[in-house]
Design an enzyme around this catalytic site. Structure first.
Site, short mmCIF file in Angstrom:
data_model
loop_
_atom_site.label_atom_id
_atom_site.label_comp_id
_atom_site.label_asym_id
_atom_site.label_seq_id
_atom_site.Cartn_x
_atom_site.Cartn_y
_atom_site.Cartn_z
N ASP A 42 0.85 -1.20 0.00
CA ASP A 42 0.00 0.00 0.00
C ASP A 42 0.89 1.24 0.00
O ASP A 42 2.11 1.15 0.16
CB ASP A 42 -0.93 0.00 1.23
CG ASP A 42 -2.27 0.66 0.94
OD1 ASP A 42 -3.28 -0.03 0.83
OD2 ASP A 42 -2.31 1.91 0.81
N ASP A 68 3.78 2.64 -4.37
CA ASP A 68 2.80 3.35 -5.20
C ASP A 68 2.83 2.62 -6.55
O ASP A 68 3.86 2.60 -7.24
CB ASP A 68 3.24 4.81 -5.35
CG ASP A 68 2.30 5.60 -6.25
OD1 ASP A 68 1.60 5.00 -7.09
OD2 ASP A 68 2.28 6.84 -6.12
N VAL A 69 1.71 2.01 -6.91
CA VAL A 69 1.70 1.15 -8.10
C VAL A 69 1.93 1.91 -9.40
O VAL A 69 2.19 1.29 -10.44
CB VAL A 69 0.39 0.31 -8.20
CG1 VAL A 69 0.27 -0.67 -7.06
CG2 VAL A 69 -0.84 1.23 -8.32
N ASN A 95 -5.27 -4.75 -6.98
CA ASN A 95 -6.48 -4.17 -6.40
C ASN A 95 -6.40 -2.65 -6.23
O ASN A 95 -7.44 -1.98 -6.26
CB ASN A 95 -6.71 -4.85 -5.03
CG ASN A 95 -7.69 -4.09 -4.18
OD1 ASN A 95 -8.90 -4.19 -4.38
ND2 ASN A 95 -7.20 -3.31 -3.22
N TYR A 165 -12.66 6.51 -15.02
CA TYR A 165 -12.63 5.26 -14.23
C TYR A 165 -13.08 4.08 -15.10
O TYR A 165 -12.43 3.03 -15.13
CB TYR A 165 -13.56 5.45 -13.02
CG TYR A 165 -13.60 4.30 -12.05
CD1 TYR A 165 -12.61 4.14 -11.09
CD2 TYR A 165 -14.64 3.37 -12.09
CE1 TYR A 165 -12.65 3.09 -10.18
CE2 TYR A 165 -14.69 2.32 -11.19
CZ TYR A 165 -13.70 2.19 -10.23
OH TYR A 165 -13.75 1.15 -9.34
N LYS A 169 -10.90 0.81 -16.22
CA LYS A 169 -11.34 -0.53 -15.82
C LYS A 169 -11.60 -1.42 -17.03
O LYS A 169 -11.43 -2.65 -16.98
CB LYS A 169 -12.56 -0.43 -14.91
CG LYS A 169 -12.27 0.22 -13.56
CD LYS A 169 -11.24 -0.57 -12.76
CE LYS A 169 -11.07 -0.05 -11.34
NZ LYS A 169 -10.07 -0.81 -10.59
N1 LIG Z 1 -15.77 -0.32 -3.55
C1 LIG Z 1 -16.42 -0.64 -4.64
O1 LIG Z 1 -17.65 -0.64 -4.66
C2 LIG Z 1 -15.66 -1.02 -5.90
C3 LIG Z 1 -16.42 -1.38 -7.02
C4 LIG Z 1 -15.75 -1.74 -8.17
C5 LIG Z 1 -14.37 -1.78 -8.19
N2 LIG Z 1 -13.66 -1.43 -7.09
C6 LIG Z 1 -12.21 -1.47 -7.18
O2 LIG Z 1 -11.70 -2.19 -6.08
C7 LIG Z 1 -10.39 -1.72 -5.78
C8 LIG Z 1 -10.33 -1.39 -4.30
O3 LIG Z 1 -11.24 -0.31 -4.06
P1 LIG Z 1 -11.80 0.04 -2.61
O4 LIG Z 1 -13.21 0.41 -2.80
O5 LIG Z 1 -11.44 -1.01 -1.63
O6 LIG Z 1 -10.98 1.39 -2.34
P2 LIG Z 1 -10.33 1.98 -0.99
O7 LIG Z 1 -10.10 3.42 -1.31
O8 LIG Z 1 -11.13 1.62 0.21
O9 LIG Z 1 -8.93 1.22 -0.91
C9 LIG Z 1 -7.94 1.41 -1.89
C10 LIG Z 1 -6.58 1.07 -1.33
O10 LIG Z 1 -5.63 1.31 -2.36
C11 LIG Z 1 -4.57 2.09 -1.84
N3 LIG Z 1 -3.99 2.89 -2.91
C12 LIG Z 1 -4.50 4.01 -3.50
N4 LIG Z 1 -3.66 4.46 -4.43
C13 LIG Z 1 -2.60 3.62 -4.44
C14 LIG Z 1 -1.39 3.57 -5.17
N5 LIG Z 1 -1.09 4.52 -6.08
N6 LIG Z 1 -0.54 2.55 -4.95
C15 LIG Z 1 -0.83 1.62 -4.02
N7 LIG Z 1 -1.93 1.61 -3.28
C16 LIG Z 1 -2.81 2.61 -3.48
C17 LIG Z 1 -5.20 2.94 -0.74
O11 LIG Z 1 -4.24 3.42 0.18
C18 LIG Z 1 -6.19 1.96 -0.14
O12 LIG Z 1 -5.58 1.15 0.84
C19 LIG Z 1 -10.14 -0.54 -6.70
O13 LIG Z 1 -9.39 -0.95 -7.82
C20 LIG Z 1 -11.53 -0.12 -7.10
O14 LIG Z 1 -11.53 0.55 -8.33
C21 LIG Z 1 -14.29 -1.04 -5.94
#
Ligand SMILES: NC(=O)c1ccc[n+]([C@@H]2O[C@H](COP(=O)([O-])OP(=O)(O)OC[C@H]3O[C@@H](n4cnc5c(N)ncnc54)[C@H](O)[C@@H]3O)[C@@H](O)[C@H]2O)c1
Length: 267
Positions: A42, A68-69, A95, A165, A169
């Site tokens: 993270d 940072d990815v 993720n 977004y 995706k």
């Molecule tokens: N929550 C939803 O409903 C949902 C729906 C569809 C897709 N997603 C996808 O699921 C994944 C996780 O989303 P979430 O809802 O848990 O988000 P979140 O914001 O709760 O968690 C995201 C995590 O990624 C980390 N992060 C952010 N930028 C980063 C970077 N540059 N390098 C490394 N880590 C980084 C953050 O610190 C955090 O821990 C994402 O790819 C999101 O697009 C989420």
């Protein structure tokens, strides 16, 4: 192997990007619960350490690694640290992801487009690019890319316009399909999960906190009303899919996108 054993991840090493909170934390928990050693990557050390503290009870090896990815050198270090500490990478969960403030394309700041693409699309490419040589050497591996239902369908702008977004995706779906084609003969499977609206995460929290209460309420109402199952998913409901895709239960499955959206994309 018993039938239940097909879900067993004992002896495997999993690396989850953005594992500090939200869906990534759920993925770390599920993978550890089913036997994997887990590296949680993270940009937020505190969150990653919290995740690792939560999964230590399962008794497997863990690692916090900062990356940072969107930054190639940090991604390379994350992969190197995981291999050095845990010995391999059998399961990579791409993720980490963000949203930016909703905007239609003609009003979208170019920097929002670029920042989101750098993390949500380039980041997945960079992590695949860095982990694949390890998996090719091993002649085994499993990559699970987290896409979104918004990579498959558009969104009513009354809810929000998330065009950058959705584009990223959709790109993740293409990375998944080509990855499956390119690396199947190396024993590497590449699949994607496309979640719909899930609670228990912080995504969008930064800019949604600026919304007035009525806008927030309307957003939730529109989402719930339009979802055939009549609710948002809970983050924990994704455990089944991640374990299925990470384990031998899906040994002949690659290049596929698994939608979990309460029926959203069926309409
Ligand atoms: N929550 C939803 O409903 C949902 C729906 C569809 C897709 N997603 C996808 O699921 C994944 C996780 O989303 P979430 O809802 O848990 O988000 P979140 O914001 O709760 O968690 C995201 C995590 O990624 C980390 N992060 C952010 N930028 C980063 C970077 N540059 N390098 C490394 N880590 C980084 C953050 O610190 C955090 O821990 C994402 O790819 C999101 O697009 C989420």
């Amino acid at each position: 192997m018993t039938e239940k054993g097909i879900f067993d991840l004992s002896g495997k090493v999993a690396l989850v990007t953005g594992g500090g909170i939200g869906l990534g934390r759920v993925f770390c928990q599920a993978l550890a619960e089913f036997g994997a050693d887990v590296a949680c990557a993270d940009i937020n050390r505190e969150w990653a350490e919290e995740t690792v503290a939560l999964i230590e009870k399962f008794g497997h090896r863990t690692l916090v690694t900062m990356a940072d990815v969107s930054k190639p050198e940090e991604v390379q270090s994350m992969i190197a640290a995981t291999v050095a500490e845990l010995g391999s990478i059998d399961i990579l969960v791409n993720n980490a992801g963000i949203t930016t403030k909703p905007a239609k394309f003609h009003e979208m700041p170019i920097e929002d487009w670029d920042r989101l693409m750098a993390i949500n699309l380039r980041g997945v490419f960079l992590c695949m690019r860095a982990a694949l040589p390890v998996m090719i050497r091993q002649q085994r591996g499993c990559i699970i890319n987290i896409s979104s239902v918004l990579g498959l369908v558009g969104l009513d702008p009354e809810i929000a316009s998330y065009g950058n977004y959705g584009a990223a995706k959709a790109g993740v779906v293409a990375l998944t399909r080509q990855g499956a084609a390119d690396y199947g003969r190396d024993g590497i499977r590449v699949n994607a999960i496309a979640p719909g609206w899930h609670t228990g995460t912080r995504i969008s929290a930064s800019w949604r906190s600026e919304w007035p209460a009525e806008r927030e309420q309307r957003y939730h109402q529109l989402i719930t009303e339009r979802t055939p199952l009549g609710r948002r998913g809970e983050a924990g409901e994704l455990k089944g899919l991640i374990i299925y895709l990470a384990s031998d239960a899906s040994s002949f499955v690659t290049g596929q996108v698994f939608v979990q959206d309460g029926g959203w994309s069926a309409l």
